[in-house]
Every structure is written in structure tokens, then in C-alpha cells.
Design a protein around this motif. Structure first.
Motif, PDB file in Angstrom:
ATOM      1  N   LEU A 448      78.192 -62.050 -36.052  1.00 48.35           N
ATOM      2  CA  LEU A 448      77.141 -61.239 -36.659  1.00 48.35           C
ATOM      3  C   LEU A 448      76.038 -62.122 -37.244  1.00 48.35           C
ATOM      4  CD1 LEU A 448      79.211 -58.454 -38.475  1.00 48.35           C
ATOM      5  CD2 LEU A 448      78.046 -58.329 -36.267  1.00 48.35           C
ATOM      6  N   ARG A 449      76.405 -63.235 -37.849  1.00 45.84           N
ATOM      7  CA  ARG A 449      75.398 -64.151 -38.410  1.00 45.84           C
ATOM      8  C   ARG A 449      74.549 -64.771 -37.299  1.00 45.84           C
ATOM      9  NH1 ARG A 449      75.380 -64.864 -43.625  1.00 45.84           N
ATOM     10  NH2 ARG A 449      77.231 -64.379 -44.882  1.00 45.84           N
ATOM     11  N   ARG A 450      75.193 -65.128 -36.190  1.00 49.91           N
ATOM     12  CA  ARG A 450      74.421 -65.653 -35.061  1.00 49.91           C
ATOM     13  C   ARG A 450      73.437 -64.598 -34.547  1.00 49.91           C
ATOM     14  NH1 ARG A 450      79.649 -68.219 -31.886  1.00 49.91           N
ATOM     15  NH2 ARG A 450      79.924 -70.076 -33.214  1.00 49.91           N
ATOM     16  N   ALA A 451      73.891 -63.357 -34.479  1.00 56.33           N
ATOM     17  CA  ALA A 451      73.015 -62.289 -33.997  1.00 56.33           C
ATOM     18  C   ALA A 451      71.863 -62.030 -34.966  1.00 56.33           C
ATOM     19  CB  ALA A 451      73.829 -61.014 -33.780  1.00 56.33           C
ATOM     20  N   ALA A 452      72.178 -61.994 -36.259  1.00 57.59           N
ATOM     21  CA  ALA A 452      71.151 -61.716 -37.257  1.00 57.59           C
ATOM     22  C   ALA A 452      70.114 -62.826 -37.346  1.00 57.59           C
ATOM     23  CB  ALA A 452      71.802 -61.496 -38.624  1.00 57.59           C
ATOM     24  N   ALA A 453      70.464 -64.026 -36.902  1.00 55.52           N
ATOM     25  CA  ALA A 453      69.529 -65.149 -36.956  1.00 55.52           C
ATOM     26  C   ALA A 453      68.496 -65.094 -35.841  1.00 55.52           C
ATOM     27  CB  ALA A 453      70.303 -66.472 -36.871  1.00 55.52           C
ATOM     28  N   HIS A 454      68.700 -64.189 -34.885  1.00 58.94           N
ATOM     29  CA  HIS A 454      67.810 -64.113 -33.729  1.00 58.94           C
ATOM     30  C   HIS A 454      67.073 -62.776 -33.742  1.00 58.94           C
ATOM     31  CE1 HIS A 454      66.486 -64.009 -29.528  1.00 58.94           C
ATOM     32  NE2 HIS A 454      66.710 -65.313 -29.485  1.00 58.94           N
ATOM     33  N   GLY A 455      65.795 -62.800 -33.401  1.00 52.29           N
ATOM     34  CA  GLY A 455      65.007 -61.578 -33.427  1.00 52.29           C
ATOM     35  C   GLY A 455      65.498 -60.510 -32.482  1.00 52.29           C
ATOM     36  N   LYS A 456      66.175 -60.908 -31.388  1.00 47.92           N
ATOM     37  CA  LYS A 456      66.693 -59.952 -30.411  1.00 47.92           C
ATOM     38  C   LYS A 456      68.220 -59.854 -30.470  1.00 47.92           C
ATOM     39  CE  LYS A 456      62.961 -60.941 -27.107  1.00 47.92           C
ATOM     40  NZ  LYS A 456      62.652 -61.421 -25.727  1.00 47.92           N
ATOM     41  N   GLY A 457      68.809 -60.268 -31.588  1.00 48.40           N
ATOM     42  CA  GLY A 457      70.258 -60.403 -31.665  1.00 48.40           C
ATOM     43  C   GLY A 457      71.055 -59.119 -31.746  1.00 48.40           C
ATOM     44  N   ARG A 458      70.466 -58.039 -32.254  1.00 45.01           N
ATOM     45  CA  ARG A 458      71.129 -56.733 -32.370  1.00 45.01           C
ATOM     46  C   ARG A 458      72.520 -56.826 -33.011  1.00 45.01           C
ATOM     47  NH1 ARG A 458      71.672 -54.239 -26.862  1.00 45.01           N
ATOM     48  NH2 ARG A 458      72.143 -56.370 -26.242  1.00 45.01           N
ATOM     49  N   GLY A 460      74.006 -54.945 -35.120  1.00 42.28           N
ATOM     50  CA  GLY A 460      74.714 -53.660 -35.159  1.00 42.28           C
ATOM     51  C   GLY A 460      75.451 -53.382 -33.868  1.00 42.28           C
ATOM     52  N   ASN A 461      74.822 -53.692 -32.747  1.00 46.51           N
ATOM     53  CA  ASN A 461      75.452 -53.519 -31.449  1.00 46.51           C
ATOM     54  C   ASN A 461      76.649 -54.454 -31.300  1.00 46.51           C
ATOM     55  OD1 ASN A 461      75.317 -54.698 -28.324  1.00 46.51           O
ATOM     56  ND2 ASN A 461      75.189 -52.478 -28.461  1.00 46.51           N
ATOM     57  N   MET A 466      82.452 -55.522 -30.873  1.00 43.28           N
ATOM     58  CA  MET A 466      83.595 -56.335 -31.307  1.00 43.28           C
ATOM     59  C   MET A 466      84.692 -55.464 -31.900  1.00 43.28           C
ATOM     60  SD  MET A 466      82.119 -59.951 -32.717  1.00 43.28           S
ATOM     61  CE  MET A 466      83.634 -60.826 -32.318  1.00 43.28           C
ATOM     62  N   MET A 467      84.298 -54.434 -32.637  1.00 42.87           N
ATOM     63  CA  MET A 467      85.311 -53.543 -33.206  1.00 42.87           C
ATOM     64  C   MET A 467      85.999 -52.736 -32.113  1.00 42.87           C
ATOM     65  SD  MET A 467      85.575 -54.377 -36.237  1.00 42.87           S
ATOM     66  CE  MET A 467      86.715 -53.093 -36.765  1.00 42.87           C
ATOM     67  N   TRP A 468      85.251 -52.351 -31.088  1.00 43.44           N
ATOM     68  CA  TRP A 468      85.862 -51.636 -29.959  1.00 43.44           C
ATOM     69  C   TRP A 468      86.947 -52.499 -29.323  1.00 43.44           C
ATOM     70  CZ3 TRP A 468      85.424 -46.820 -27.655  1.00 43.44           C
ATOM     71  CH2 TRP A 468      85.998 -46.693 -26.387  1.00 43.44           C
ATOM     72  N   PHE A 469      86.602 -53.764 -29.033  1.00 45.43           N
ATOM     73  CA  PHE A 469      87.564 -54.655 -28.401  1.00 45.43           C
ATOM     74  C   PHE A 469      88.774 -54.884 -29.312  1.00 45.43           C
ATOM     75  CE2 PHE A 469      85.786 -56.960 -24.576  1.00 45.43           C
ATOM     76  CZ  PHE A 469      84.844 -55.980 -24.294  1.00 45.43           C
ATOM     77  N   VAL A 535      75.684 -59.477 -44.208  1.00 43.88           N
ATOM     78  CA  VAL A 535      74.929 -60.336 -43.303  1.00 43.88           C
ATOM     79  C   VAL A 535      73.495 -59.838 -43.167  1.00 43.88           C
ATOM     80  CG1 VAL A 535      74.722 -61.065 -40.887  1.00 43.88           C
ATOM     81  CG2 VAL A 535      76.947 -61.130 -42.026  1.00 43.88           C
ATOM     82  N   LYS A 536      73.337 -58.526 -42.979  1.00 43.37           N
ATOM     83  CA  LYS A 536      71.995 -57.951 -42.809  1.00 43.37           C
ATOM     84  C   LYS A 536      71.145 -58.112 -44.058  1.00 43.37           C
ATOM     85  CE  LYS A 536      70.398 -55.226 -40.168  1.00 43.37           C
ATOM     86  NZ  LYS A 536      69.319 -55.346 -39.176  1.00 43.37           N
ATOM     87  N   ALA A 537      71.794 -58.055 -45.227  1.00 40.42           N
ATOM     88  CA  ALA A 537      71.045 -58.125 -46.484  1.00 40.42           C
ATOM     89  C   ALA A 537      70.695 -59.549 -46.889  1.00 40.42           C
ATOM     90  CB  ALA A 537      71.854 -57.454 -47.594  1.00 40.42           C
ATOM     91  N   SER A 538      71.276 -60.529 -46.214  1.00 42.00           N
ATOM     92  CA  SER A 538      71.033 -61.919 -46.603  1.00 42.00           C
ATOM     93  C   SER A 538      69.568 -62.293 -46.382  1.00 42.00           C
ATOM     94  CB  SER A 538      71.930 -62.850 -45.778  1.00 42.00           C
ATOM     95  OG  SER A 538      71.628 -64.199 -46.064  1.00 42.00           O
ATOM     96  N   PRO A 539      68.858 -62.745 -47.423  1.00 38.61           N
ATOM     97  CA  PRO A 539      67.433 -63.065 -47.263  1.00 38.61           C
ATOM     98  C   PRO A 539      67.174 -64.263 -46.349  1.00 38.61           C
ATOM     99  CG  PRO A 539      68.237 -63.741 -49.424  1.00 38.61           C
ATOM    100  CD  PRO A 539      69.332 -62.950 -48.795  1.00 38.61           C
TER     101      PRO A 539
END
Length: 596
Positions: A448-458, A460-461, A466-469, A535-539
């Protein structure tokens, strides 16, 4: 209706769980590609009156992963409506053959001609000198087999024989694989889609694979010579599906990167998306060298590819070599995954446990290396399984090596043979702990941190996937791709040969399972959702980095544990250094020989 009516009943069977009940859901994950292909071919046969102008063909489709199949009920409906019929059990894989056998016998008992086709039948016909005894026995009971592919109007032949009461014991087209260009659209009635994950469907644009992986059945069923649909075929598939509200697709080609028409296919999708504003997205499967194809990743993501499945298989070159998967170069893995990540695609990878060189310790070590060094989102684990139709299966059979006789277990989620280094318990523990370790809360947070660090990381998706798996494996005991929402069980549908259960304990246990599973779902989702919110709230989330997503610096990165921990890895680096030196020397000689 009368004797001039003909019913084609196409059924994609499921397989049994460990308690002997069909794996079935209120909503399953993805519609069956084989069922869509066969239905499209059948619709075309009906529309051109393949049985004559005076015969009306009625099509019935069942995906047993989300719809109960009741042979007596289906037979009664056919008798009520009148006419002749053929029951076609389609796309039957090895793990589904026991269920297909049980269904076939029930339909035959109702007096309905029945045929079975799919990878199990085709693989056995292709690779074995003799048909397995269970297939021979079923054939002697009157069940027909179809080996190969039904395009090029081959389905018409089967329909005519079934209508005339002259169904052959075997239709073998393995030596003559048809072209795909101009063939009818793979499509399912929209009523099927409402029982799946939503607006998803699947189709193929190519079949066959040039590689020689010993564990693979595709090369022996669909051939090593690739065959393709055209860009016009693709556009027709998209338009016809889009017209009934389907806009998310899984392109099932085993390796889309080796489709020689990939450029024109992506161009057509880009045109539909950008000029006609089609909101369409795709999942594709590729190899680990796809990033070396100029413009492939860029065009793929522009064409709507937002998820990509990569046949990683292993990070030990010795294991890859043993499996004849010579095309995988571990020195390319990190760069390839970073390129997909840079373009916003979610990456899946398959990882096989049980190669001859594996030990439990080595497997778990390699999982930790992957977590640390590769920017993968989702990792799927499989037992190395000698599937009928593969070279591995043929070799073990010729040696008399023990393989579990119960085909229901050949789903890549069960151990079906012994390992040369690991005990049965160690192999099963390695498999189970690999899932647990990769989908730990700590690693979910890392992804999630890797995804949040990227503008196209999504992110939430990523959380949802990951929870499905995680939950399909931990709570349902099935592989995520055969999972679904709300498990259905019918007491009377238990596997033939197992004792029927009394209603009281059966339904009491079923209710307890429902309650305990949903409590586990809610607990896990709430726990991990709090990580996601943090993770999303981290400035400073955009500033996050780690070894896996750190920029490539142009070096060979010999310090990576993925390279350093295996003999094959160090040898691969040595070859890469040698090849680079030879290329440089060649360029230097060319420059020296060129007049100034």
C-alpha cells in the motif's frame, strides 16, 4: 416443439472441495472463456441453420461456479419442450473431470447423449500412448470425447451427429488446429454476467506458445505455433460485449507479449478508448521479457491494460532451467516490474513451489527476497503439479512415479506427488506459509505504501485485491481465481461415492461456516483498512521508497539477494557482464573499421 427441435446444453463444470461438495458461489469471479467461445460458435451455427432450415436450435448455457446444474431437472425440461439434445461438458480441466464424470453419468441415465471436451481430454489424447482407464470406462458407457478446438465449423459436425443419433466415441482434431481469424465472437448472454464479479468477461486473441516449459499443458493442447485473431475480430468482440454492458475483460492468451499482432491490436483499442470514449479495461498475461519489446508497455496501458499477470514462476535460475523455462531471466525481473509500475498497472505473478531444488527453507527465503526486492503487488502460489497433458506428467507416468489418483486434487492447490528433498509435510507447510508470509499485515502495508507513493498507484484497488487473495486462501481454502462471494452448498450434490449427510448436522455446520467466515472477513478487513487509512493520511506518502521501487541506476545490481543467494543468479550476472563486454567490443571494432 417437435422432433425438428434440437437442444444444445453447454455446461462448464466446477470441481469438488475437500468435503466433496461442488465449489459454487452466489457470485463467482470471472465468466468462463471456454463457455463464451463455445456459445459464440453455437450461436453462429444456429444462425446459419447448421442442421437445416427446418430445425430450430435452442442453446442453454450453465457456468456451474455460480449456477446449480440439476441433470434430472434439465432432462425434464427438454422432454417437456420436445426435440433432441446434446449435453456438452465444455472446457473440462483435469481437476474438473471427476465432477464432469458424475454429471455425465446422470445425464446418460436420463437418456441424453453426452460429450466431454477441454484441456484434460485434449491433453491426454495429445501426450499419452493410451487413454487413461477412467476415460476408457466412461467412453464405454456411451460418453463421447472432443479433443482439440471447435472452430472452423467443427462444432457443426458434432451437432449433426448428435441430431442424427450417430455421435462418435471420439472427435480428435489435435493434429489440425484451426485458424482464429474471422471466427465468431466469444460471448455469453448478459444473464451470466450478473452472477459474476460484475461487468467482466473474457476472450482470447491468440492460442499456442513457442516455449517449452515442462509443467505446461498449453503447448501440447494448443500447440507451439501461435494463431491469432485480427484487430477487426477484436473490435467486433468489444462492441458486441459492450452493447450488453460488459466493459472489463480478461484476455486469456497465455502470453500476449508474443502475439505478433500486439501493435495493431493495441492501436485498435486505443482508437476505441480515445476517439469513441469506450470505458474499457483489460487484464493480460505476459512473460518476463515483455519490457524489452519497444513500446509494448506504453501502448498496453494506453489501450486500457490496468492489470497484468506475469509468469515469474521462480527466482532460482537452476529451478527455471530444470523446468525448461529458459526465457525467464531473473536479472530482468526488477526492471520489468518497475516499468509496469511506472505506467500504473497492477502486477500479478505466479510462483511455483516444488521444483527439484526447493527446500522449505529456500522457498520461504525466496518469498522474503521477493517481498523486499521486487515491486510486485500480488503473488499467487502453486504446487508444481504434473498435469495430464504436460511433459512432467508423461515423464512421471513412464517412470511409474507415484501420482495421486484423484484428479479432483489437480487444481495446483493440492500436493499430488512426492518431492525429492522435502517431506510431504514440509512441502505443504512451505506452500501454506508462503501464502501467509506474503499476505501478512506488514507486507500488505508495504504494498500500500508503494502504491500511495505513485500518482497512478491506486492503493484502494491494491487493498481490495490483496484482501481477496488473502481471504480466499485463508477462509475458503480455494485459489483466489476460483473464488467468489458467498459460498453455496447443496447437501444432495455431494460427490458420488461419498456418503450423504443427515440434514441437521449438514446445515448446522454450513450455518456455522457462514457465520465464522464472515466474522473472519470483517475482522481482517477492518484491521487492514485501518492500515490503509493510515497510509493514505500520511503527509509524506509520496516520499516513501524502498529497495524494490528505488530507481534503477544502470548497474547490474549484483548486491541483490535475488542474485547473490543462488548459484544460477551469480552465473546469470557473469553472463550478462560477458555479453555486455562482447557487445561493447563489437561496437568498438565497428567504429574503428568505419572511415572517418
Amino acid at each position: 416443439m417437435s422432433a425438428r427441435d434440437f437442444h444444445l446444453v453447454m455446461i462448464k463444470p466446477t470441481h469438488y472441495d475437500d468435503d466433496g461438495y461442488p465449489i459454487q458461489w452466489l457470485r463467482s469471479a470471472i465468466p468462463s472463456n471456454t463457455l463464451a467461445s463455445l456459445n459464440g460458435l453455437a450461436e453462429a451455427a444456429r444462425d446459419r441453420h447448421a442442421l437445416g432450415e427446418e430445425v430450430r436450435i435452442h442453446l442453454h448455457t450453465f457456468d456451474e461456479t455460480n449456477k446449480r446444474v440439476r441433470p434430472a431437472h434439465i432432462a425434464a425440461q427438454i422432454r417437456k419442450q420436445g426435440g433432441r439434445a446434446l449435453i456438452a461438458l465444455v472446457g473440462v480441466q483435469s481437476n474438473q473431470f471427476p465432477r464432469a464424470t458424475d454429471l455425465a453419468r446422470k445425464f446418460m441415465a436420463e437418456g441424453l447423449p453426452t460429450a466431454i471436451g477441454g484441456f484434460h481430454v485434449s491433453g491426454c489424447i495429445s501426450m499419452l500412448d493410451e487413454m487413461p482407464a477412467d476415460m476408457v470406462g466412461l467412453q464405454q458407457e456411451g460418453v463421447s470425447y472432443f479433443a482439440g478446438e471447435a472452430e472452423d465449423r467443427r462444432l457443426d459436425m458434432v451437432l449433426r451427429d448428435a441430431f442424427n443419433g450417430t455421435l462418435k466415441p471420439l472427435y480428435d482434431f489435435m493434429a489440425d488446429l484451426p485458424s482464429l481469424g474471422g471466427e465468431p465472437t466469444p460471448i455469453l448472454p448478459s444473464r451470466h454476467i450478473q452472477f459474476t464479479a460484475g461487468s467482466h468477461s473474457s476472450f482470447d486473441l491468440g492460442r499456442g506458445c513457442p516455449f517449452q516449459c515442462s509443467f505446461c499443458t498449453i503447448i501440447n493442447v494448443q500447440g507451439r505455433k501461435s494463431r491469432f485473431r485480427s484487430a477487426d475480430d477484436l473490435e467486433r468482440i468489444i462492441r458486441e460485449n459492450h452493447a450488453q454492458g460488459i466493459n472489463r475483460f480478461f484476455i486469456t492468451d497465455d502470453n500476449f507479449a508474443r502475439n505478433r499482432e500486439w501493435d495493431s491490436l493495441f492501436d485498435r483499442l486505443i482508437l476505441l478508448r480515445e476517439k469513441e470514449k469506450f470505458d474499457i479495461k483489460f487484464i493480460i498475461q505476459v512473460d518476463t521479457l515483455c519490457h524489452r519489446i519497444d513500446g509494448f508497455i506504453e501502448k498496453a496501458t494506453r489501450a486500457g491494460v490496468n492489470r497484468v499477470f506475469i509468469g515469474l514462476e521462480n527466482i532460482n535460475p537452476d529451478n527455471l532451467l530444470a523446468a525448461k523455462k529458459r526465457q525467464n531471466k531473473i536479472t530482468e525481473y526488477r526492471e520489468m516490474l518497475q516499468k509496469w509500475r511506472a505506467h500504473g498497472a497492477t502486477t500479478y505473478a505466479g510462483y511455483i513451489i516444488g521444483f527439484p531444488g526447493d527446500t522449505k527453507e529456500a522457498v520461504l527465503r525466496d518469498v522474503e527476497i521477493i517481498k523486499k526486492e521486487l515491486p510486485l503487488d500480488l503473488l499467487e502460489f502453486f504446487y508444481l503439479t504434473p498435469l495430464p497433458g504436460s511433459e512432467d506428467h508423461k515423464v512421471l507416468l513412464s517412470k511409474g512415479t507415484w501420482m495421486d489418483p484423484d484428479l479432483n486434487k489437480y487444481d495446483l492447490n493440492h500436493r499430488v506427488t512426492h518431492h525429492p528433498k522435502m517431506s510431504d509435510a514440509e512441502w505443504e507447510e512451505a506452500y501454506r506459509e508462503a501464502w501467509q508470509n506474503y499476505y501478512s499485515d506488514a507486507h500488505i502495508e508495504t504494498v500500500l505504501r508503494r502504491a500511495a507513493a505513485h500518482g497512478k498507484g491506486r492503493p484502494g484497488n491494491k487493498l481490495f485485491l490483496m484482501m481477496w487473495f488473502k481471504l480466499m486462501v485463508e477462509c475458503e481454502g480455494v485459489h483466489p481465481l476460483e473464488g467468489g462471494y458467498f459460498r453455496l452448498k447443496v447437501r444432495s450434490d455431494r460427490r458420488v461415492g461419498l456418503p450423504g449427510e443427515h440434514p441437521v448436522p449438514f446445515y448446522a455446520r454450513y450455518l456455522a461456516e457462514i457465520v465464522s467466515k464472515h466474522w473472519a472477513y470483517l475482522s481482517a478487513v477492518w484491521r487492514v483498512y485501518r492500515i490503509y487509512r493510515r497510509v493514505k493520511a500520511s503527509p509524506d506518502r509520496r516520499n516513501y521508497t524502498d529497495l524494490a521501487i528505488a530507481p534503477m541506476d544502470g548497474t547490474l545490481e549484483e548486491d541483490l539477494a535475488m542474485i547473490r543467494e543462488t548459484r544460477g543468479g551469480t552465473e546469470a550476472v557473469a553472463r550478462q557482464v560477458r555479453d555486455a563486454a562482447l557487445r561493447k567490443a563489437g561496437k568498438d571494432r565497428a567504429r574503428a573499421a568505419t572511415p572517418s
